[in-house]
Design an enzyme around this catalytic site. Structure first.
Site, PDB file in Angstrom:
ATOM      1  N   GLU A   1       0.746  -1.132  -0.347  1.00  0.00           N
ATOM      2  CA  GLU A   1       0.264  -0.058   0.435  1.00  0.00           C
ATOM      3  C   GLU A   1       0.868   1.231   0.306  1.00  0.00           C
ATOM      4  OE1 GLU A   1      -2.906   1.350   0.005  1.00  0.00           O
ATOM      5  OE2 GLU A   1      -2.532   3.206  -0.079  1.00  0.00           O
TER       6      GLU A   1
ATOM      7  N   LEU B   1      -3.966   1.951   5.927  1.00  0.00           N
ATOM      8  CA  LEU B   1      -5.183   0.501   4.775  1.00  0.00           C
ATOM      9  C   LEU B   1      -5.991   1.029   4.873  1.00  0.00           C
ATOM     10  CD1 LEU B   1      -2.996  -2.634   6.538  1.00  0.00           C
ATOM     11  CD2 LEU B   1      -2.285  -1.025   4.633  1.00  0.00           C
ATOM     12  N   GLY B   2      -6.786   0.297   4.234  1.00  0.00           N
ATOM     13  CA  GLY B   2      -7.746   0.228   4.035  1.00  0.00           C
ATOM     14  C   GLY B   2      -8.313   1.264   2.735  1.00  0.00           C
TER      15      GLY B   2
ATOM     16  N   GLY C   1       4.096   0.123  -5.732  1.00  0.00           N
ATOM     17  CA  GLY C   1       4.407  -1.433  -6.082  1.00  0.00           C
ATOM     18  C   GLY C   1       4.384  -1.287  -7.660  1.00  0.00           C
TER      19      GLY C   1
ATOM     20  N   ALA D   1     -25.340  14.383 -10.769  1.00  0.00           N
ATOM     21  CA  ALA D   1     -26.674  14.195 -10.011  1.00  0.00           C
ATOM     22  C   ALA D   1     -26.594  12.328  -9.808  1.00  0.00           C
ATOM     23  CB  ALA D   1     -28.060  14.393 -10.616  1.00  0.00           C
TER      24      ALA D   1
ATOM     25  N   GLY E   1     -22.717  13.257  -6.030  1.00  0.00           N
ATOM     26  CA  GLY E   1     -22.912  14.315  -5.428  1.00  0.00           C
ATOM     27  C   GLY E   1     -24.980  13.933  -4.963  1.00  0.00           C
TER      28      GLY E   1
ATOM     29  N   GLU F   1     -26.624  17.906 -13.984  1.00  0.00           N
ATOM     30  CA  GLU F   1     -26.575  17.061 -14.462  1.00  0.00           C
ATOM     31  C   GLU F   1     -27.322  17.375 -16.053  1.00  0.00           C
ATOM     32  OE1 GLU F   1     -26.144  14.207 -13.547  1.00  0.00           O
ATOM     33  OE2 GLU F   1     -26.629  13.398 -14.886  1.00  0.00           O
TER      34      GLU F   1
ATOM     35  N   HIS G   1     -44.010  -7.832  12.684  1.00  0.00           N
ATOM     36  CA  HIS G   1     -45.287  -6.184  12.447  1.00  0.00           C
ATOM     37  C   HIS G   1     -44.338  -5.670  13.643  1.00  0.00           C
ATOM     38  CE1 HIS G   1     -48.037  -3.578  12.131  1.00  0.00           C
ATOM     39  NE2 HIS G   1     -48.488  -3.845  13.165  1.00  0.00           N
TER      40      HIS G   1
HETATM   41  P1  FAD Z   1      -9.593   1.210  -3.636  1.00  0.00           P
HETATM   42  O1  FAD Z   1     -10.261   1.237  -2.120  1.00  0.00           O
HETATM   43  O2  FAD Z   1      -8.827   2.474  -4.640  1.00  0.00           O
HETATM   44  O3  FAD Z   1      -7.906   1.466  -2.547  1.00  0.00           O
HETATM   45  C1  FAD Z   1      -6.818   1.137  -4.042  1.00  0.00           C
HETATM   46  C2  FAD Z   1      -5.847   1.052  -3.205  1.00  0.00           C
HETATM   47  O4  FAD Z   1      -4.298   1.001  -3.885  1.00  0.00           O
HETATM   48  C3  FAD Z   1      -5.279   2.546  -2.368  1.00  0.00           C
HETATM   49  O5  FAD Z   1      -5.408   2.706  -1.105  1.00  0.00           O
HETATM   50  C4  FAD Z   1      -4.378   2.929  -3.317  1.00  0.00           C
HETATM   51  O6  FAD Z   1      -3.549   3.843  -2.240  1.00  0.00           O
HETATM   52  C5  FAD Z   1      -3.574   1.891  -3.425  1.00  0.00           C
HETATM   53  N1  FAD Z   1      -2.446   2.156  -4.664  1.00  0.00           N
HETATM   54  C6  FAD Z   1      -2.981   2.515  -5.745  1.00  0.00           C
HETATM   55  N2  FAD Z   1      -1.329   1.982  -6.397  1.00  0.00           N
HETATM   56  C7  FAD Z   1      -0.661   1.274  -5.654  1.00  0.00           C
HETATM   57  C8  FAD Z   1       0.598   0.982  -6.060  1.00  0.00           C
HETATM   58  N3  FAD Z   1       0.905   1.059  -7.492  1.00  0.00           N
HETATM   59  N4  FAD Z   1       1.189   0.272  -5.731  1.00  0.00           N
HETATM   60  C9  FAD Z   1       0.952   1.185  -3.926  1.00  0.00           C
HETATM   61  N5  FAD Z   1      -0.448   0.816  -3.693  1.00  0.00           N
HETATM   62  C10 FAD Z   1      -1.560   1.324  -4.869  1.00  0.00           C
HETATM   63  N6  FAD Z   1     -18.598   1.674  -2.457  1.00  0.00           N
HETATM   64  C11 FAD Z   1     -20.000   0.634  -1.895  1.00  0.00           C
HETATM   65  O7  FAD Z   1     -19.940  -0.252  -1.806  1.00  0.00           O
HETATM   66  N7  FAD Z   1     -20.394   1.448  -0.708  1.00  0.00           N
HETATM   67  C12 FAD Z   1     -20.965   2.940  -0.509  1.00  0.00           C
HETATM   68  O8  FAD Z   1     -20.790   3.736   0.546  1.00  0.00           O
HETATM   69  C13 FAD Z   1     -19.509   3.657  -0.918  1.00  0.00           C
HETATM   70  N8  FAD Z   1     -19.420   5.300  -0.827  1.00  0.00           N
HETATM   71  C14 FAD Z   1     -18.634   5.835  -1.328  1.00  0.00           C
HETATM   72  C15 FAD Z   1     -18.231   7.002  -1.583  1.00  0.00           C
HETATM   73  C16 FAD Z   1     -17.200   7.962  -2.047  1.00  0.00           C
HETATM   74  C17 FAD Z   1     -17.655   9.293  -1.521  1.00  0.00           C
HETATM   75  C18 FAD Z   1     -16.407   7.848  -2.401  1.00  0.00           C
HETATM   76  C19 FAD Z   1     -15.614   8.186  -3.382  1.00  0.00           C
HETATM   77  C20 FAD Z   1     -16.151   5.983  -3.087  1.00  0.00           C
HETATM   78  C21 FAD Z   1     -17.591   4.804  -2.413  1.00  0.00           C
HETATM   79  N9  FAD Z   1     -17.839   3.734  -2.543  1.00  0.00           N
HETATM   80  C22 FAD Z   1     -18.315   2.847  -2.280  1.00  0.00           C
HETATM   81  C23 FAD Z   1     -16.869   2.870  -3.652  1.00  0.00           C
HETATM   82  C24 FAD Z   1     -15.827   2.052  -2.695  1.00  0.00           C
HETATM   83  O9  FAD Z   1     -14.767   3.125  -2.308  1.00  0.00           O
HETATM   84  C25 FAD Z   1     -14.755   1.656  -3.796  1.00  0.00           C
HETATM   85  O10 FAD Z   1     -15.606   1.146  -4.545  1.00  0.00           O
HETATM   86  C26 FAD Z   1     -13.740   0.423  -3.828  1.00  0.00           C
HETATM   87  O11 FAD Z   1     -13.280   1.301  -2.219  1.00  0.00           O
HETATM   88  C27 FAD Z   1     -12.757   0.130  -4.362  1.00  0.00           C
HETATM   89  O12 FAD Z   1     -12.147  -0.840  -3.544  1.00  0.00           O
HETATM   90  P2  FAD Z   1     -10.641  -1.374  -4.351  1.00  0.00           P
HETATM   91  O13 FAD Z   1     -10.223  -2.480  -3.676  1.00  0.00           O
HETATM   92  O14 FAD Z   1     -10.543  -1.754  -5.961  1.00  0.00           O
HETATM   93  O15 FAD Z   1      -9.833  -0.302  -4.003  1.00  0.00           O
HETATM   94  P1  NAI Z   2     -22.298   8.284 -10.484  1.00  0.00           P
HETATM   95  O1  NAI Z   2     -21.270   8.010 -12.011  1.00  0.00           O
HETATM   96  O2  NAI Z   2     -22.666   7.474  -9.609  1.00  0.00           O
HETATM   97  O3  NAI Z   2     -22.839   9.644 -10.775  1.00  0.00           O
HETATM   98  C1  NAI Z   2     -21.812  10.157 -12.363  1.00  0.00           C
HETATM   99  C2  NAI Z   2     -23.330  11.598 -13.091  1.00  0.00           C
HETATM  100  O4  NAI Z   2     -22.492  12.269 -13.051  1.00  0.00           O
HETATM  101  C3  NAI Z   2     -23.925  10.937 -13.445  1.00  0.00           C
HETATM  102  O5  NAI Z   2     -25.187  10.768 -13.099  1.00  0.00           O
HETATM  103  C4  NAI Z   2     -23.569  11.592 -14.403  1.00  0.00           C
HETATM  104  O6  NAI Z   2     -25.098  11.338 -15.928  1.00  0.00           O
HETATM  105  C5  NAI Z   2     -23.073  12.650 -14.283  1.00  0.00           C
HETATM  106  N1  NAI Z   2     -22.618  13.601 -15.306  1.00  0.00           N
HETATM  107  C6  NAI Z   2     -21.304  12.727 -16.250  1.00  0.00           C
HETATM  108  N2  NAI Z   2     -20.404  13.284 -16.684  1.00  0.00           N
HETATM  109  C7  NAI Z   2     -21.141  14.869 -16.691  1.00  0.00           C
HETATM  110  C8  NAI Z   2     -21.279  15.936 -16.901  1.00  0.00           C
HETATM  111  N3  NAI Z   2     -20.465  15.869 -18.115  1.00  0.00           N
HETATM  112  N4  NAI Z   2     -21.921  17.543 -16.798  1.00  0.00           N
HETATM  113  C9  NAI Z   2     -23.016  17.096 -16.090  1.00  0.00           C
HETATM  114  N5  NAI Z   2     -23.484  15.583 -15.020  1.00  0.00           N
HETATM  115  C10 NAI Z   2     -22.084  14.561 -15.856  1.00  0.00           C
HETATM  116  O7  NAI Z   2     -20.484   8.148 -10.247  1.00  0.00           O
HETATM  117  P2  NAI Z   2     -20.327   9.075  -8.994  1.00  0.00           P
HETATM  118  O8  NAI Z   2     -21.163   9.691  -8.037  1.00  0.00           O
HETATM  119  O9  NAI Z   2     -19.108  10.059  -9.269  1.00  0.00           O
HETATM  120  O10 NAI Z   2     -19.174   8.275  -8.293  1.00  0.00           O
HETATM  121  C11 NAI Z   2     -18.551   7.299  -8.225  1.00  0.00           C
HETATM  122  C12 NAI Z   2     -19.026   5.880  -8.089  1.00  0.00           C
HETATM  123  O11 NAI Z   2     -18.621   5.655  -6.671  1.00  0.00           O
HETATM  124  C13 NAI Z   2     -20.436   5.395  -8.180  1.00  0.00           C
HETATM  125  O12 NAI Z   2     -20.322   5.231  -9.523  1.00  0.00           O
HETATM  126  C14 NAI Z   2     -20.365   4.163  -7.273  1.00  0.00           C
HETATM  127  O13 NAI Z   2     -19.996   3.364  -7.784  1.00  0.00           O
HETATM  128  C15 NAI Z   2     -19.311   4.617  -6.374  1.00  0.00           C
HETATM  129  N6  NAI Z   2     -19.559   5.325  -5.393  1.00  0.00           N
HETATM  130  C16 NAI Z   2     -20.774   4.509  -4.638  1.00  0.00           C
HETATM  131  C17 NAI Z   2     -21.654   4.742  -2.639  1.00  0.00           C
HETATM  132  C18 NAI Z   2     -22.528   3.762  -2.940  1.00  0.00           C
HETATM  133  O14 NAI Z   2     -22.451   2.832  -2.839  1.00  0.00           O
HETATM  134  N7  NAI Z   2     -23.559   4.746  -1.738  1.00  0.00           N
HETATM  135  C19 NAI Z   2     -21.408   6.057  -2.610  1.00  0.00           C
HETATM  136  C20 NAI Z   2     -20.862   7.032  -3.624  1.00  0.00           C
HETATM  137  C21 NAI Z   2     -19.993   6.486  -4.997  1.00  0.00           C
END
Ligand code: FAD
Ligand code: NAI
Length: 466
Positions: free
Chosen positions: A32, A37-38, A114, A181, A185, A203, A444
């Site tokens: 990492e 981590l995480g 890595g 949206a 967002g 949007e 219920h």
């Molecule tokens: P990541 O979690 O992105 O982890 C990748 C790791 O690899 C990072 O720590 C990075 O530093 C490391 N890394 C990258 N390149 C290298 C390298 N060359 N060497 C060493 N380390 C490296 N998903 C949900 O299911 N529920 C949610 O509620 C949710 N909420 C979200 C809210 C936000 C604001 C965001 C941005 C995302 C959210 N997601 C949610 C999406 C979720 O975070 C991702 O789908 C998930 O983290 C992906 O896991 P991953 O293991 O593929 O990668």
């Molecule tokens: P998203 O794909 O969910 O939404 C992006 C939105 O932006 C879409 O509605 C799209 O039509 C719009 N868009 C794209 N280009 C645009 C433009 N040029 N102008 C205006 N609107 C535009 O992506 P988001 O919200 O950035 O989240 C990324 C990913 O992270 C999600 O797809 C999801 O996989 C993950 N995530 C999951 C969460 C959860 O599970 N609760 C919470 C937050 C993120």
């Protein structure tokens, strides 16, 4: 240092895969680049966003609902510094938990970037530039994703920000402009809307959550408008300017007229892109797929034997639980087992309040595929449990095959939908019919009765309480 498996990236894909590999007796290393981590999920994604969503929902209830419950609280105030500090505590405790799990499972953790030297050699370069080579039989790439943006909306991390900066904002935005949206967002917009911000969403599509079921999108739009959201659909952002004190967003509306939006911050939330920078994939001969993703086959194997990729860096929904399942899948495959993943049954949740949750096909997808389906839906307002807690907005909708009655999709807007959806996932994993779901005894009063009622409605249009 010789390993059976080296995993690059410690997000939910990477660290869960490492645990499963270790459980199966494989000598495992996790790399990492950051000091905690995480990955995205624990540090700047799922966990911190849910911590702030919970805090802001408490404030919203205190200022909107407590009085009706007969609880007088005078002068409720937001202490944003404390809200962020609590969020940071939640994050660091959760990240420490992953470190504990690595120690417990005897997984070697290497902090540094890595990169491939060749197919079986991974170089780890730490923050001071010192590098160490690890040799390995297998490598799992789990390097995740980063926020995406388009020309004209480049984040400056000051006023034009992504979710990462938004999660650390120590003041409540007054006028927040959100581009996109989608899930981020709406979730992070909700945090500030509940705390008093005007939230103006721009949007590109003609509705919120464009890939989810249309009825869900309609229902949630009503909820968010009540919370103070304004939506500007079919708008194309041309540019975003930081004026020093705020932002001005210029967009073209559906009639091609130029419109300007002013605010104090602009959250850019238009999706995420796979992250592969600095991995040296070319040194191992790993082939890239479309849109910056690593190309994998049905077994998550790249074109190079012994190199796999999982999570946000490969095709499929960018969700933590999808990354985890893929991590377990590859670990079991490497141990000689025959794992299976059902990509049709990965639930999706949006943590607004009420929450949105869905699994399986949307009505739009069934229409497009020419499937003969039937629909049953039930409004939350007809539920005693919902009345008791004043969570009356929302509905549960079940889509079932018109001939076989098999449940094909379940879509909810409801308080506690994030937890309720698991009943539908389980039922669908066992290929239940709508009648099967309708005949299960539900406790219920609970919100889950809405699922039973929607299943009854889908079976023979015989919901009981409407
Ligand atoms: P990541 O979690 O992105 O982890 C990748 C790791 O690899 C990072 O720590 C990075 O530093 C490391 N890394 C990258 N390149 C290298 C390298 N060359 N060497 C060493 N380390 C490296 N998903 C949900 O299911 N529920 C949610 O509620 C949710 N909420 C979200 C809210 C936000 C604001 C965001 C941005 C995302 C959210 N997601 C949610 C999406 C979720 O975070 C991702 O789908 C998930 O983290 C992906 O896991 P991953 O293991 O593929 O990668
Ligand atoms: P998203 O794909 O969910 O939404 C992006 C939105 O932006 C879409 O509605 C799209 O039509 C719009 N868009 C794209 N280009 C645009 C433009 N040029 N102008 C205006 N609107 C535009 O992506 P988001 O919200 O950035 O989240 C990324 C990913 O992270 C999600 O797809 C999801 O996989 C993950 N995530 C999951 C969460 C959860 O599970 N609760 C919470 C937050 C993120």
């Amino acid at each position: 240092m010789n390993y059976d498996v080296v995993i690059i990236g410690s997000g939910p894909g990477g660290y869960v895969s490492a645990i499963r590999c270790a459980q199966l007796g494989l000598k495992t290393a996790l790399i990492e680049k950051y000091s905690t981590l995480g990955g995205t999920c624990l540090n700047v994604g799922c966990i911190p966003s849910k911590a702030l969503l919970d805090s802001s929902e408490h404030y919203h209830q205190a200022t909107h609902d407590f009085e009706k419950h007969g609880i007088d609280v005078s002068s409720v105030k937001v202490n944003m510094k404390q809200m962020i500090a609590r969020k940071n505590d939640v994050v660091s405790q959760t990240c420490d938990g992953v470190k504990y799990l690595m120690d417990k499972n005897k997984i070697d953790v290497h902090h540094g970037v890595g990169s491939f030297v060749d197919k079986n050699t991974i170089k780890v370069t730490d923050a001071k530039g010192k590098s160490t080579n690890l040799t390995t039989k297998n490598t799992i790439i789990a390097t995740g994703s980063k926020p995406n943006y388009f020309p004209g909306m480049e984040p400056d991390k000051d006023r034009i920000i992504t979710s990462t900066e938004m999660l650390n904002l120590e003041k409540v935005a007054k006028n927040l402009i959100v581009i996109g949206a989608g899930v981020i967002g709406l979730e992070l917009g909700s945090v500030h809307a509940r705390l008093g911000a005007n939230v103006n969403v721009i949007e590109f599509a003609d509705k919120i959550l464009p890939t989810m079921d249309g009825d869900v999108s309609k229902e949630l739009t009503k909820v968010l408008k009540k919370e103070g959201f304004k939506f500007n659909f079919k708008h194309r952002v041309q540019n975003v300017k930081n004026t020093g004190k705020g932002v001005v967003v210029t967009a073209l509306n559906a009639k091609d007229e130029e419109v300007k939006f002013e605010g104090d911050y602009c959250l850019v939330a238009v999706g995420r892109k796979p992250f592969t920078e600095g991995l040296g994939l070319e040194n191992a001969g790993v082939k890239m797929g479309e849109r910056g993703m690593i190309e994998v086959d049905d077994h998550l194997k790249t074109n190079v034997d012994g190199i796999y990729a999982i999570g946000d860096v490969v095709r499929g929904p960018m969700l933590a639980h999808k990354a985890e399942e893929e991590g377990v899948f590859v670990a079991e495959l490497l141990a000689g087992q025959k794992p299976h993943m059902n990509y049709n049954l990965i639930p999706g949740v949006v943590y607004t309040w009420p929450e949105v949750a869905a699994v399986g096909k949307t009505e739009e997808e069934l229409k497009a595929a020419g499937v003969n389906y039937k629909v049953g839906s039930f409004p939350l307002k007809a539920l005693g449990r919902a009345r008791a807690s004043m969570d009356l907005m929302g509905m549960v909708k079940i889509l079932a095959d018109a001939e076989t009655d098999e449940v094909l999709g379940v879509h909810m807007v409801s308080a506690r939908a994030a937890d309720m959806i698991m009943e539908a996932v389980t039922a669908m994993e066992f290929r239940a019919s709508a009648e099967d779901m309708a005949r299960i005894c539900h406790p219920h009063p609970t919100f889950t009765e809405a699922t039973k009622e929607a299943a009854l409605a889908a079976t023979e249009n015989r919901a009981l309480h409407i």
